[in-house]
Scaffold this motif. Sequence first.
Motif, PDB file in Angstrom:
ATOM      1  N   ALA A 108       7.519 -30.599 -17.076  1.00  0.00           N
ATOM      2  CA  ALA A 108       6.238 -29.517 -17.166  1.00  0.00           C
ATOM      3  C   ALA A 108       4.631 -30.584 -17.988  1.00  0.00           C
ATOM      4  CB  ALA A 108       6.952 -29.010 -18.799  1.00  0.00           C
ATOM      5  N   ALA A 124       1.444 -29.652 -15.551  1.00  0.00           N
ATOM      6  CA  ALA A 124       0.785 -28.987 -15.935  1.00  0.00           C
ATOM      7  C   ALA A 124      -1.215 -29.601 -15.683  1.00  0.00           C
ATOM      8  CB  ALA A 124       0.480 -29.534 -17.657  1.00  0.00           C
ATOM      9  N   SER A 181       9.000 -26.292 -22.824  1.00  0.00           N
ATOM     10  CA  SER A 181       8.327 -26.486 -21.736  1.00  0.00           C
ATOM     11  C   SER A 181       6.371 -25.155 -21.503  1.00  0.00           C
ATOM     12  CB  SER A 181       8.655 -25.868 -20.148  1.00  0.00           C
ATOM     13  OG  SER A 181      10.263 -26.709 -19.640  1.00  0.00           O
ATOM     14  N   THR A 220      -0.228 -30.678 -22.895  1.00  0.00           N
ATOM     15  CA  THR A 220      -1.003 -31.758 -21.703  1.00  0.00           C
ATOM     16  C   THR A 220      -2.328 -31.270 -21.418  1.00  0.00           C
ATOM     17  OG1 THR A 220       1.549 -31.709 -21.016  1.00  0.00           O
ATOM     18  CG2 THR A 220      -0.383 -32.306 -19.384  1.00  0.00           C
ATOM     19  N   LEU A 274      11.585 -23.744 -16.750  1.00  0.00           N
ATOM     20  CA  LEU A 274      10.442 -24.106 -16.934  1.00  0.00           C
ATOM     21  C   LEU A 274       8.980 -24.708 -15.999  1.00  0.00           C
ATOM     22  CD1 LEU A 274      10.166 -27.876 -16.063  1.00  0.00           C
ATOM     23  CD2 LEU A 274      12.401 -27.554 -15.965  1.00  0.00           C
ATOM     24  N   THR A 325       7.248 -21.550 -16.691  1.00  0.00           N
ATOM     25  CA  THR A 325       6.897 -21.338 -18.065  1.00  0.00           C
ATOM     26  C   THR A 325       5.436 -22.233 -17.559  1.00  0.00           C
ATOM     27  OG1 THR A 325       8.516 -20.593 -19.139  1.00  0.00           O
ATOM     28  CG2 THR A 325       7.001 -21.091 -21.194  1.00  0.00           C
ATOM     29  N   ALA A 326       5.824 -23.094 -17.505  1.00  0.00           N
ATOM     30  CA  ALA A 326       4.392 -24.517 -17.461  1.00  0.00           C
ATOM     31  C   ALA A 326       3.170 -24.396 -16.844  1.00  0.00           C
ATOM     32  CB  ALA A 326       5.073 -25.839 -17.036  1.00  0.00           C
ATOM     33  N   PRO A 339       1.322 -19.846 -24.599  1.00  0.00           N
ATOM     34  CA  PRO A 339       2.080 -20.287 -24.531  1.00  0.00           C
ATOM     35  C   PRO A 339       3.109 -19.660 -24.437  1.00  0.00           C
ATOM     36  CG  PRO A 339       1.503 -21.580 -26.476  1.00  0.00           C
ATOM     37  CD  PRO A 339       0.476 -20.393 -25.558  1.00  0.00           C
ATOM     38  N   GLY A 351       4.073 -23.869  -9.811  1.00  0.00           N
ATOM     39  CA  GLY A 351       4.917 -24.632 -11.418  1.00  0.00           C
ATOM     40  C   GLY A 351       6.446 -24.113 -10.522  1.00  0.00           C
ATOM     41  N   THR A 368       1.248 -21.430 -18.452  1.00  0.00           N
ATOM     42  CA  THR A 368       1.208 -21.888 -19.681  1.00  0.00           C
ATOM     43  C   THR A 368      -0.794 -23.158 -19.363  1.00  0.00           C
ATOM     44  OG1 THR A 368       3.066 -21.666 -20.947  1.00  0.00           O
ATOM     45  CG2 THR A 368       1.468 -23.499 -21.737  1.00  0.00           C
ATOM     46  N   ALA A 369      -0.350 -24.675 -18.160  1.00  0.00           N
ATOM     47  CA  ALA A 369      -1.271 -24.413 -18.292  1.00  0.00           C
ATOM     48  C   ALA A 369      -2.564 -23.471 -18.460  1.00  0.00           C
ATOM     49  CB  ALA A 369      -0.318 -25.308 -17.475  1.00  0.00           C
ATOM     50  N   ALA A 388       3.741 -28.078 -22.145  1.00  0.00           N
ATOM     51  CA  ALA A 388       3.020 -27.932 -21.205  1.00  0.00           C
ATOM     52  C   ALA A 388       0.905 -27.437 -21.508  1.00  0.00           C
ATOM     53  CB  ALA A 388       2.709 -26.694 -20.198  1.00  0.00           C
TER      54      ALA A 388
END
Length: 421
Positions: free
Chosen positions: A239, A243, A405, A412, A367, A370-371, A380, A346, A374-375, A409
Amino acid sequence: MATPAGLADRGFLRLLLLSGVIGVPIALVCFFFVGLQHELQHWVWESLPHAVGYNRAPWWWPLPALLLAGLLLVPVLTRFPGHGGHVPADGLMSGDPIGPRDLPGVILAALTVLPLGAVLGPEAPLMAVGSGLALLAARSAGPAASKVLGTAGSTAAIATILGGPLPAAVLVLEGAAGLAGARTAMLLLPCLLASGAGALVFTGFGHWTGLSIGALTLPDVPKEGTPDAGDFLWGVPLAVLIAVVIACGHRLGRATAAWTGRDAAARTVLCAVAVGGLLAAYALVTGRSPQEAALSGQATLAQLAAAPGAWAVGTLLALVVCKGLAWAVCLGSMRGGPIFPALLLGAAIAVAASGLPGLGAAPALALGLTAGMTALTRLPVASAVFTGLLMGNAAVAQMPLILVSAVVALVTVEWLPERSG
């Protein structure tokens, strides 16, 4: 429970009713817009290569396609009101909602660059169409009501390709988290009603006409049990890696936007040619179709989710490098949505690592999706909800890893050095 101030006001109730009503025509327009985009995309990347004697698009196909996209986009950027819409590198919900005056440029830009292979999704143009039509219907409303209706129109439009009104509503709710509770409710409820009404019409027309509605779906996903210690052991650093990759691509996109802003005509064409070169490089390196690296990534993501084991690690890494760089350049030079390619990037990174001891394909896919989202969005909760809906029943077991995750992310990208520009 006390009713939030303003929710029982007659003016707000009228606004709520209008939000539900406008969701229907917005969904119809979005349906035909997405249908036309998919038909053009199919013609450019499948029908036309077959017509000239190829089984699939050859490796060099992106070069003339993207050159044409750049040449056609330049007049929209330089002469049309609104310059074709928001710059993708600025984010999905950047700036004020697009108004009716800017709609022709947005539609023309999207139907020009997206079918020809720009590495962007349709979500931003759809949101612009939704807000423009809503504001056209609310010409007599005050500034505050117009802003709410414009956001509701955008939400109704994007709900059509995010699998329904729930992820779109969560996206708006989380994005508006800085508002006070009552004000958030007064923004969210019209958005929820408009997107619900619109999604019903959009889906119904899809079944009735038989046309592809273009929503991002994963018909088949890996099915595995609850994530174990090995999945979390590899999932957390993955993750972080995803990110960092997405954040670097986003920053490169913002730098590209600053560079093209100083000479839009010539530099937009140069960027388009560079994107075509990156897509051709992917086809040359892997021996596969350049279409896998082009476009929004919806079809490629569905193929990856259905058969993750069929993709060699080298192919996935080539996809991440070539499509990632092409996406970054498109973020700053083309017009479209930034989210869909980030989801594929991702997922590709995570699936490439799914052969590690203790890491399964289903946890890796969960993951990665999602990561990646989100990044890019820094939302999130919306990212976790969207991943859950994409993966369906398979997401229930993966939900602990999905949530972790998303948090990893977000932390990060927040800890990375401050973005330039």
